[in-house]
Design an enzyme around this catalytic site. Structure first.
Site, PDB file in Angstrom:
ATOM      1  N   LYS A 194       8.896  -1.188  -0.284  1.00 19.34           N
ATOM      2  CA  LYS A 194       8.613   0.133  -0.078  1.00 19.34           C
ATOM      3  C   LYS A 194       8.825   0.733   1.286  1.00 19.34           C
ATOM      4  CE  LYS A 194       4.154   0.865  -1.011  1.00 19.34           C
ATOM      5  NZ  LYS A 194       3.259   1.541   0.088  1.00 19.34           N
ATOM      6  N   ARG A 223      -1.978   7.135  -5.208  1.00 18.54           N
ATOM      7  CA  ARG A 223      -2.174   5.874  -6.002  1.00 18.54           C
ATOM      8  C   ARG A 223      -3.124   6.040  -7.262  1.00 18.54           C
ATOM      9  NH1 ARG A 223      -1.118   3.048  -1.054  1.00 18.54           N
ATOM     10  NH2 ARG A 223      -0.931   0.760  -1.151  1.00 18.54           N
TER      11      ARG A 223
HETATM   12  P1  AMP Z   1      -0.133   0.095   2.180  1.00 13.98           P
HETATM   13  O1  AMP Z   1       0.410  -0.080   3.498  1.00 13.98           O
HETATM   14  O2  AMP Z   1       0.357   1.242   1.373  1.00 13.98           O
HETATM   15  O3  AMP Z   1       0.033  -1.178   1.038  1.00 13.98           O
HETATM   16  O4  AMP Z   1      -1.746   0.429   2.206  1.00 13.98           O
HETATM   17  C1  AMP Z   1      -2.516  -0.544   2.734  1.00 13.98           C
HETATM   18  C2  AMP Z   1      -3.986  -0.326   2.448  1.00 13.98           C
HETATM   19  O5  AMP Z   1      -4.335   1.088   2.646  1.00 13.98           O
HETATM   20  C3  AMP Z   1      -4.014  -0.455   0.977  1.00 13.98           C
HETATM   21  O6  AMP Z   1      -4.331  -1.654   0.289  1.00 13.98           O
HETATM   22  C4  AMP Z   1      -5.302   0.588   0.659  1.00 13.98           C
HETATM   23  O7  AMP Z   1      -6.410  -0.293   0.989  1.00 13.98           O
HETATM   24  C5  AMP Z   1      -5.330   1.567   1.689  1.00 13.98           C
HETATM   25  N1  AMP Z   1      -4.344   2.833   1.148  1.00 13.98           N
HETATM   26  C6  AMP Z   1      -3.312   3.183   1.457  1.00 13.98           C
HETATM   27  N2  AMP Z   1      -2.927   4.167   0.755  1.00 13.98           N
HETATM   28  C7  AMP Z   1      -3.938   4.428   0.103  1.00 13.98           C
HETATM   29  C8  AMP Z   1      -4.156   5.672  -1.004  1.00 13.98           C
HETATM   30  N3  AMP Z   1      -3.161   6.338  -1.542  1.00 13.98           N
HETATM   31  N4  AMP Z   1      -5.459   5.527  -1.757  1.00 13.98           N
HETATM   32  C9  AMP Z   1      -6.434   4.710  -1.477  1.00 13.98           C
HETATM   33  N5  AMP Z   1      -6.165   3.623  -0.448  1.00 13.98           N
HETATM   34  C10 AMP Z   1      -5.092   3.561   0.200  1.00 13.98           C
END
Ligand code: AMP
Length: 192
Positions: free
Chosen positions: A13, A88
């Site tokens: 992504k 999300r």
């Molecule tokens: P990512 O890099 O998008 O995988 O995000 C890493 C972590 O940040 C996730 O596992 C969540 O703990 C937190 N996070 C990122 N985006 C969101 C969101 N839209 N809602 C809630 N937690 C988020």
């Protein structure tokens, strides 16, 4: 162009988000990156969300939505944006729908990157080794994939029913997936 990109952890992504944002000349906004930035800099927000993120849990909706609202209000988002990793949850979906409607705006496309679970775990373990990400160990990966699967299905359904979903097969080389995604998004936007 107002775009979203969704995909399980490890679906590529982040890489494809950067490519898509460049193609359409809009900023790529990753909530995960914003949170990691705050954690690195030990801001009050970073201190608040670190334990949740390290455990593979979601940051609460109200906290996440506030971050997104203030980012979307910045000048560089006036001509569009690509959100990566947001929304999300359905709460976040409704928040974004309302946020845009209040401004007379709407989304143009929602890209969903699709990769088989086994391939995902393998990719994530490789990334953990390369990047040393504290939130990428086997337990956390499994937890994040469970959380993702459980919470994403209704989002996909919501955007599909609005005719916004662009479902892209994410297996293959970065270049192959990128070209496939560009073709599909271009076609989707042309047809609208
Ligand atoms: P990512 O890099 O998008 O995988 O995000 C890493 C972590 O940040 C996730 O596992 C969540 O703990 C937190 N996070 C990122 N985006 C969101 C969101 N839209 N809602 C809630 N937690 C988020």
């Amino acid at each position: 162009m107002r775009l979203l990109i969704m995909g399980a952890p490890g679906a590529g992504k982040g890489t494809q988000a950067t490519a898509l944002a460049e193609r359409y000349g809009v900023p790529a906004i990753s909530t995960g990156d914003i949170f990691r930035h705050h954690i690195r800099n030990q801001t009050p927000l970073g201190i608040k969300v670190k334990a949740l993120i390290d455990a593979g849990e979601y940051v609460p909706d109200d906290v996440t939505e506030e971050i997104v609202a203030s980012r979307l209000a910045e000048d560089d988002c006036a001509g569009g944006f690509l959100l990566d990793g947001f929304p999300r949850t359905m709460h976040q979906v409704h928040f974004l729908d309302r946020y845009l409607a209040d401004r007379g705006q709407s989304l143009d496309a929602v890209v969903s990157l699709h990769v088989e679970p086994d391939a995902l775990v393998e990719r994530l373990l490789t990334r953990a080794a390369l990047e040393g990400r504290a939130d990428d160990n086997a337990d956390t990966i499994r937890r994040r994939m469970e959380v993702y699967a459980g919470q994403t299905a209704p989002l996909i359904f919501h955007y599909e029913s609005k005719g916004l979903l662009v479902d892209v097969e994410g297996t293959g080389s970065v270049e192959d997936v990128r070209e496939r995604m560009f073709d599909m998004v271009d076609a989707h936007v042309r047809e609208r």
